[in-house]
Design a protein around this motif. Structure first.
Motif, mmCIF file in Angstrom:
data_model
loop_
_atom_site.group_PDB
_atom_site.id
_atom_site.type_symbol
_atom_site.label_atom_id
_atom_site.label_comp_id
_atom_site.label_asym_id
_atom_site.label_seq_id
_atom_site.Cartn_x
_atom_site.Cartn_y
_atom_site.Cartn_z
ATOM 1 N N GLU A 149 0.835 -1.207 0.000
ATOM 2 C CA GLU A 149 0.000 0.000 0.000
ATOM 3 C C GLU A 149 0.875 1.264 0.000
ATOM 4 O O GLU A 149 0.608 2.206 -0.741
ATOM 5 N N LEU A 150 1.913 1.269 0.830
ATOM 6 C CA LEU A 150 2.747 2.481 0.895
ATOM 7 C C LEU A 150 3.511 2.682 -0.414
ATOM 8 O O LEU A 150 3.722 3.825 -0.850
ATOM 9 N N THR A 151 3.916 1.585 -1.061
ATOM 10 C CA THR A 151 4.605 1.707 -2.360
ATOM 11 C C THR A 151 3.671 2.360 -3.375
ATOM 12 O O THR A 151 4.069 3.257 -4.125
ATOM 13 N N ASP A 152 2.405 1.934 -3.380
ATOM 14 C CA ASP A 152 1.434 2.520 -4.312
ATOM 15 C C ASP A 152 1.212 4.003 -4.024
ATOM 16 O O ASP A 152 1.202 4.832 -4.938
ATOM 17 N N ILE A 153 1.029 4.327 -2.744
ATOM 18 C CA ILE A 153 0.784 5.740 -2.391
ATOM 19 C C ILE A 153 1.993 6.597 -2.783
ATOM 20 O O ILE A 153 1.856 7.673 -3.368
ATOM 21 N N ALA A 154 3.195 6.087 -2.466
ATOM 22 C CA ALA A 154 4.406 6.859 -2.781
ATOM 23 C C ALA A 154 4.523 7.064 -4.295
ATOM 24 O O ALA A 154 4.835 8.176 -4.757
ATOM 25 N N ALA A 155 4.221 6.015 -5.064
ATOM 26 C CA ALA A 155 4.330 6.135 -6.533
ATOM 27 C C ALA A 155 3.288 7.132 -7.059
ATOM 28 O O ALA A 155 3.605 7.990 -7.888
ATOM 29 N N THR A 156 2.059 7.039 -6.551
ATOM 30 C CA THR A 156 0.989 7.928 -7.029
ATOM 31 C C THR A 156 1.334 9.394 -6.790
ATOM 32 O O THR A 156 1.051 10.257 -7.621
ATOM 33 N N HIS A 157 1.935 9.675 -5.626
ATOM 34 C CA HIS A 157 2.174 11.082 -5.258
ATOM 35 C C HIS A 157 3.624 11.509 -5.485
ATOM 36 O O HIS A 157 4.020 12.610 -5.078
ATOM 37 N N GLY A 158 4.436 10.630 -6.088
ATOM 38 C CA GLY A 158 5.835 10.993 -6.371
ATOM 39 C C GLY A 158 6.647 11.224 -5.111
ATOM 40 O O GLY A 158 7.450 12.154 -5.025
ATOM 41 N N LEU A 159 6.447 10.371 -4.092
ATOM 42 C CA LEU A 159 7.153 10.540 -2.816
ATOM 43 C C LEU A 159 8.252 9.490 -2.659
ATOM 44 O O LEU A 159 8.157 8.389 -3.201
ATOM 45 N N GLN A 160 9.271 9.837 -1.899
ATOM 46 C CA GLN A 160 10.296 8.856 -1.536
ATOM 47 C C GLN A 160 9.699 7.935 -0.474
ATOM 48 O O GLN A 160 8.873 8.372 0.336
ATOM 49 N N LEU A 161 10.150 6.688 -0.457
ATOM 50 C CA LEU A 161 9.641 5.737 0.547
ATOM 51 C C LEU A 161 10.809 5.094 1.292
ATOM 52 O O LEU A 161 11.622 4.374 0.703
ATOM 53 N N LEU A 162 10.859 5.414 2.574
ATOM 54 C CA LEU A 162 11.937 4.920 3.444
ATOM 55 C C LEU A 162 11.289 4.082 4.536
ATOM 56 O O LEU A 162 10.244 4.468 5.065
ATOM 57 N N PHE A 163 11.900 2.952 4.865
ATOM 58 C CA PHE A 163 11.374 2.152 5.976
ATOM 59 C C PHE A 163 12.370 2.111 7.125
ATOM 60 O O PHE A 163 13.558 1.838 6.914
ATOM 61 N N ASP A 164 11.870 2.367 8.316
ATOM 62 C CA ASP A 164 12.639 2.136 9.528
ATOM 63 C C ASP A 164 12.380 0.673 9.894
ATOM 64 O O ASP A 164 11.303 0.327 10.379
ATOM 65 N N ALA A 165 13.372 -0.170 9.622
ATOM 66 C CA ALA A 165 13.229 -1.620 9.833
ATOM 67 C C ALA A 165 14.006 -2.057 11.075
ATOM 68 O O ALA A 165 14.443 -3.213 11.171
ATOM 69 N N ALA A 166 14.133 -1.119 12.041
ATOM 70 C CA ALA A 166 14.929 -1.393 13.246
ATOM 71 C C ALA A 166 14.491 -2.672 13.971
ATOM 72 O O ALA A 166 15.306 -3.346 14.590
ATOM 73 N N HIS A 167 13.182 -3.004 13.876
ATOM 74 C CA HIS A 167 12.679 -4.171 14.622
ATOM 75 C C HIS A 167 12.585 -5.432 13.768
ATOM 76 O O HIS A 167 12.156 -6.467 14.286
ATOM 77 N N ALA A 168 12.894 -5.331 12.487
ATOM 78 C CA ALA A 168 12.419 -6.368 11.559
ATOM 79 C C ALA A 168 13.501 -7.299 11.026
ATOM 80 O O ALA A 168 13.269 -7.972 10.006
ATOM 81 N N PHE A 169 14.641 -7.386 11.696
ATOM 82 C CA PHE A 169 15.711 -8.256 11.194
ATOM 83 C C PHE A 169 15.200 -9.703 11.111
ATOM 84 O O PHE A 169 14.725 -10.266 12.097
ATOM 85 N N GLY A 170 15.301 -10.277 9.903
ATOM 86 C CA GLY A 170 14.932 -11.692 9.730
ATOM 87 C C GLY A 170 13.449 -11.926 9.474
ATOM 88 O O GLY A 170 13.019 -13.069 9.418
ATOM 89 N N CYS A 171 12.657 -10.868 9.311
ATOM 90 C CA CYS A 171 11.211 -11.034 9.083
ATOM 91 C C CYS A 171 10.900 -10.920 7.588
ATOM 92 O O CYS A 171 11.646 -10.287 6.837
ATOM 93 N N THR A 172 9.772 -11.519 7.189
ATOM 94 C CA THR A 172 9.385 -11.441 5.779
ATOM 95 C C THR A 172 7.988 -10.853 5.633
ATOM 96 O O THR A 172 7.182 -10.860 6.581
#
Ligand code: T4K
Length: 380
Positions: A149-172
């Motif tokens: 969803e965030l990829t779609d929103i960012a593409a629609t509005h021409g925004l950069q998309l950065l994720f803070d993945a501090a908690h997500a090591f090893g998750c899919t």
């Protein structure tokens, strides 16, 4: 432990954040080697090896190791050219907001979904203005922050998309490793994380241009001796931290197994208590199970979250209220944007209910049963 916590853990206390540590003799071998070759930092052999391993593990082209996750976020923000306003959750560790503010970008706090604790994509759309240049998603507790969803929103509005993945090591997410979404993702390897280098982090990207820029920024902007080509900072990871990282990576499966066992034990002990909800994870994905997050509904449980924490503390269990009261209620945001709270009803509700319980490879099932019996006994 920062000086504002109620009290520092004492020997014998059960507390959140006890570091996972891999094979001690392997670590000491690596430390001896660092001392022998006398190469302590500045893109040393262990840092390069760790970057290769982490890039492979996450299925990304580039991994840029850094001295901590907060500086990693800052470098990524600078490399992406984010300016003006960026949309992020208020329900996150303060570093996510500070990394933007530190570079003069206005953090625009957006509400979360009650079930996932992550950004609510519909609310994200409603917070976009002509000054918005980026969305910063946070995969809170390691649960994916709606990347599609965030990829779609960012593409629609021409925004950069950065994720803070501090908690997500090893998750899919949908079988794809978190770390490979958006333009850039940033990991934290702080001591309290499932995978740690004491202090450290990494920026992951598939974009060659960004990776090159982030490597320059990490090293003061140097592109060779005496040649500074970009505004930079010292964001380098040192060899000692990388040595701990390489050692801990060898035990990652054991850490995840221990967390999963702990999560299941908490679930068995707590799942039937009315008014208490242990947050769940999608069992079809890979999870790291590093946070045991419980929500307390005072009306049904009989006591509120803060009283529960107090009782646990009195019994030598140092549970935490992460991430209360939300970034928007902390400085400088509380003073600068006093109206933020009115956009954040779910954040306010969740932040008042959550408590995080001890886990990690050093936490035994016996200790978990003890913690759960304190919780059960506290019900009036
Ligand atoms: N984004 C998000 C979403 C994050 O959660 C974080 C960090 C970041 C960005 C920034 O990444 P870094 O720049 O930190 O790499 C802790 C950590 O310091 C912080 O890294 C982490 N999130 C946050 C969730 O937790 P505090 O204020 O809870 O730290 P403290 O000192 O109270 O320690 C927590 C618990 O861990 C205590 O019970 C003591 C225990 N502990 C701590 C250390 C350092 C140990 O047992 N051994 C230790 O060595 O922030």
């Amino acid at each position: 432990m920062n000086q504002w916590n109620d009290r520092k853990p004492l020997p014998g206390d059960l507390h959140v954040g006890k570091p996972n540590i891999g094979d001690r003799s392997r670590f000491l071998e690596r430390i001896n080697r660092i001392l022998d070759v006398r190469w302590l930092t500045n893109n040393g052999q262990y840092v390069v090896e760790l970057e290769d391993r982490i890039a492979t593990l996450h299925g990304v082209k580039h991994c840029v190791a850094v001295c901590n996750g907060t500086v990693g976020l800052g470098i990524a923000i600078r490399a992406l050219g984010i300016e003006g306003e960026a949309i992020l959750p208020s329900y996150t560790f303060i570093a996510t907001a500070h990394a933007l503010m530190w570079q003069g970008i206005k953090p625009v706090f957006c509400d979360i979904d009650e079930r996932t604790h992550n950004l609510n994509p519909e609310k994200v759309e409603s917070r976009i203005t002509s000054a918005t240049t980026a969305i910063v998603g946070v995969h809170l507790w390691g649960r994916p922050c709606v990347p599609d969803e965030l990829t779609d929103i960012a593409a629609t509005h021409g925004l950069q998309l950065l994720f803070d993945a501090a908690h997500a090591f090893g998750c899919t997410y949908r079988g794809r490793t978190i770390g490979s979404f958006g333009d850039v993702e940033v990991l934290s390897f702080h001591a309290t994380k499932i995978f740690n280098t004491a202090e450290g982090g990494a920026i992951l990207t598939n974009r060659d241009d960004l990776a090159e820029k982030m490597r320059l920024i990490r090293d003061f902007g140097f592109a060779g001796y005496d040649n500074v080509v970009h505004l930079g900072i010292n964001g380098k990871m040192n060899e000692f931290c990388a040595a701990l990282g390489l050692t801990n990576l060898e035990s990652l499966d054991r850490f995840i197994d221990a967390n999963r066992r702990n999560y299941n034990c908490y679930r068995e002990e707590l799942e039937h208590l009315p008014g208490l909800k242990l947050i769940d994870f999608n069992e079809e994905e890979k999870n790291n199970w590093q946070y045991i997050v419980v929500e307390i509904d005072e009306k049904k449980f009989g006591i509120n979250r803060d009283d529960m924490i107090r009782i646990l503390n009195q019994n030598h269990v140092l549970a935490r209220k992460y991430f209360w009261p939300g970034c928007h209620r902390m400085e400088p945001y509380r003073t600068l944007y006093p109206e933020s709270g009115k956009h954040l009803p779910v954040t306010e509700c969740v932040a008042a209910r959550v408590l995080v319980l001890p886990t990690g490879s050093e936490t035994s099932e016996l200790n978990i049963m003890k913690i759960c019996s304190i919780i059960r006994d506290s019900i009036p």
